[in-house]
Scaffold this motif. Structure first.
Motif, mmCIF file in Angstrom:
data_model
loop_
_atom_site.group_PDB
_atom_site.id
_atom_site.type_symbol
_atom_site.label_atom_id
_atom_site.label_comp_id
_atom_site.label_asym_id
_atom_site.label_seq_id
_atom_site.Cartn_x
_atom_site.Cartn_y
_atom_site.Cartn_z
ATOM 1 N N ASP A 37 35.369 34.174 18.287
ATOM 2 C CA ASP A 37 34.064 33.702 17.567
ATOM 3 C C ASP A 37 34.015 32.365 17.277
ATOM 4 O OD1 ASP A 37 33.497 36.529 16.970
ATOM 5 O OD2 ASP A 37 34.947 36.658 15.347
ATOM 6 N N GLY A 38 34.492 31.547 18.714
ATOM 7 C CA GLY A 38 34.283 30.349 18.658
ATOM 8 C C GLY A 38 35.115 29.461 17.585
ATOM 9 N N CYS A 39 36.165 30.339 17.078
ATOM 10 C CA CYS A 39 36.902 29.564 15.997
ATOM 11 C C CYS A 39 38.425 29.162 16.724
ATOM 12 C CB CYS A 39 37.379 30.433 15.013
ATOM 13 S SG CYS A 39 38.403 29.655 13.635
ATOM 14 N N PRO A 40 38.403 27.900 17.019
ATOM 15 C CA PRO A 40 39.846 27.256 17.600
ATOM 16 C C PRO A 40 40.954 27.667 16.738
ATOM 17 C CG PRO A 40 38.133 25.461 17.551
ATOM 18 C CD PRO A 40 37.609 26.676 16.683
ATOM 19 N N VAL A 41 40.854 27.593 15.426
ATOM 20 C CA VAL A 41 41.976 27.724 14.329
ATOM 21 C C VAL A 41 42.754 29.199 14.716
ATOM 22 C CG1 VAL A 41 42.836 27.951 12.171
ATOM 23 C CG2 VAL A 41 41.321 26.254 12.864
ATOM 24 N N LYS A 42 41.772 30.315 14.924
ATOM 25 C CA LYS A 42 42.068 31.598 15.120
ATOM 26 C C LYS A 42 42.933 31.524 16.401
ATOM 27 C CE LYS A 42 38.389 34.114 12.719
ATOM 28 N NZ LYS A 42 37.325 35.025 12.920
ATOM 29 N N ALA A 43 42.311 30.829 17.703
ATOM 30 C CA ALA A 43 42.903 30.966 18.830
ATOM 31 C C ALA A 43 44.423 30.508 18.801
ATOM 32 C CB ALA A 43 41.889 30.423 19.869
ATOM 33 N N VAL A 44 44.282 29.109 18.118
ATOM 34 C CA VAL A 44 45.938 28.615 18.162
ATOM 35 C C VAL A 44 46.411 29.325 17.550
ATOM 36 C CG1 VAL A 44 46.665 26.627 16.888
ATOM 37 C CG2 VAL A 44 44.599 26.247 18.458
ATOM 38 N N LYS A 45 46.398 29.847 16.230
ATOM 39 C CA LYS A 45 47.223 30.710 15.541
ATOM 40 C C LYS A 45 47.897 32.000 16.486
ATOM 41 C CE LYS A 45 46.243 29.282 10.892
ATOM 42 N NZ LYS A 45 45.753 29.612 9.590
ATOM 43 N N ARG A 46 46.851 32.507 17.166
ATOM 44 C CA ARG A 46 47.152 33.636 18.026
ATOM 45 C C ARG A 46 48.118 33.002 19.040
ATOM 46 N NH1 ARG A 46 48.531 38.808 18.557
ATOM 47 N NH2 ARG A 46 47.900 39.739 20.548
ATOM 48 N N PHE A 47 47.801 32.067 19.734
ATOM 49 C CA PHE A 47 48.596 31.704 20.706
ATOM 50 C C PHE A 47 50.195 31.420 20.238
ATOM 51 C CE2 PHE A 47 50.733 27.658 22.653
ATOM 52 C CZ PHE A 47 50.613 28.147 23.980
ATOM 53 N N TYR A 48 50.101 30.802 19.043
ATOM 54 C CA TYR A 48 51.538 30.592 18.442
ATOM 55 C C TYR A 48 52.254 32.052 17.955
ATOM 56 C CZ TYR A 48 51.241 25.444 19.082
ATOM 57 O OH TYR A 48 51.267 24.318 19.573
ATOM 58 N N LYS A 49 51.472 32.798 17.618
ATOM 59 C CA LYS A 49 51.972 34.297 17.209
ATOM 60 C C LYS A 49 52.432 34.794 18.511
ATOM 61 C CE LYS A 49 51.854 38.506 14.977
ATOM 62 N NZ LYS A 49 53.022 39.169 15.900
ATOM 63 N N LEU A 50 51.809 34.763 19.587
ATOM 64 C CA LEU A 50 52.310 35.299 20.852
ATOM 65 C C LEU A 50 53.422 34.713 21.210
ATOM 66 C CD1 LEU A 50 49.090 35.893 22.977
ATOM 67 C CD2 LEU A 50 50.443 37.504 21.832
ATOM 68 N N THR A 51 53.594 33.248 21.155
ATOM 69 C CA THR A 51 54.833 32.522 21.279
ATOM 70 C C THR A 51 56.056 32.988 20.473
ATOM 71 O OG1 THR A 51 53.536 30.388 21.809
ATOM 72 C CG2 THR A 51 55.854 30.225 21.233
ATOM 73 N N VAL A 52 55.733 33.407 19.167
ATOM 74 C CA VAL A 52 57.040 33.938 18.256
ATOM 75 C C VAL A 52 57.543 35.294 18.929
ATOM 76 C CG1 VAL A 52 57.719 34.644 16.080
ATOM 77 C CG2 VAL A 52 56.368 32.438 16.282
ATOM 78 N N ASP A 53 56.411 36.355 19.120
ATOM 79 C CA ASP A 53 56.856 37.261 19.777
ATOM 80 C C ASP A 53 57.652 37.340 20.845
ATOM 81 O OD1 ASP A 53 55.152 38.378 17.592
ATOM 82 O OD2 ASP A 53 53.338 38.768 18.836
ATOM 83 N N MET A 54 57.488 36.523 21.842
ATOM 84 C CA MET A 54 58.009 36.213 23.118
ATOM 85 C C MET A 54 59.449 35.813 22.773
ATOM 86 S SD MET A 54 57.533 33.149 26.045
ATOM 87 C CE MET A 54 57.884 31.996 24.944
ATOM 88 N N LEU A 55 59.649 34.674 21.765
ATOM 89 C CA LEU A 55 60.972 34.474 21.567
ATOM 90 C C LEU A 55 61.876 35.485 21.387
ATOM 91 C CD1 LEU A 55 60.234 31.470 19.104
ATOM 92 C CD2 LEU A 55 61.318 31.297 21.697
#
Length: 187
Positions: A37-55
């Protein structure tokens, strides 16, 4: 010999195609708008959540270009890396990296290709990693043999200025912490 885990794809468009954050700016903008929805904060938080999941799920030896989500964030056009929410998210991810005993890659590709003035990850992240005693390695993410050590002297100088005295490298079939300078590993 070892596995580098890096997030490139963050969720899907309505047609079920993947949003690649490491592509063209117009595709980045499209994903930001349509998926978040055009919200960079949501996208950035999701990116880092996926990073943690990957770990935890993939258990890579190394996490590659940890803050690749900032690739198109020139002049803070999407978010400021100095904002408290961003720093808090990054520190939380670093805590998981520490728990998982994962190495952070200092990726030189964007720098030596002149697409970024800074390495991946940023100086802030590298400083935090140093303070948390998280090991680091330098990689060029090269696509051609003649680029294999591109940007290494500059990366080494940055790490030395932060306080790192050793790099974690695969040597003699095992990871070792070895001293370095701007010319490479010191044996």
């Amino acid at each position: 010999d070892y596995v580098i885990g890096s997030i490139h794809y963050v969720d899907n468009f309505s047609d079920n195609s993947s949003w690649n954050v490491d592509t063209k700016k117009r595709i980045f903008d499209k994903g930001l708008l349509e998926i978040f929805d055009g919200c960079p904060v949501k996208a950035v938080k999701r990116f880092y959540k996926l990073t943690v999941d990957m770990l935890y799920n993939m258990k890579p030896d190394v996490v590659g270009h940890l803050d690749k989500i900032k690739m198109f964030n020139k002049d803070n056009c999407y978010f400021s890396e100095n904002d408290k929410w961003y720093k808090d998210v990054v520190v939380e991810v670093l805590e998981h990296i520490k728990v998982c005993n994962t190495i952070i890659e200092l990726n030189t590709r964007g720098f030596y290709k002149k697409k970024s003035e800074e390495f991946y990850p940023s100086n802030f992240i590298l400083q935090q990693a140093f303070e948390m005693s998280i090991p680091v390695m330098i990689n060029s993410d090269c696509h051609k043999p003649d680029e294999i050590i591109s940007g290494f002297p500059e990366a080494a100088k940055l790490l030395m200025n932060i306080g790192y005295k050793k790099l974690r490298v695969m040597y003699d079939n095992k990871f070792q912490d070895l001293p370095f300078d701007e010319n490479g590993i010191i044996f």
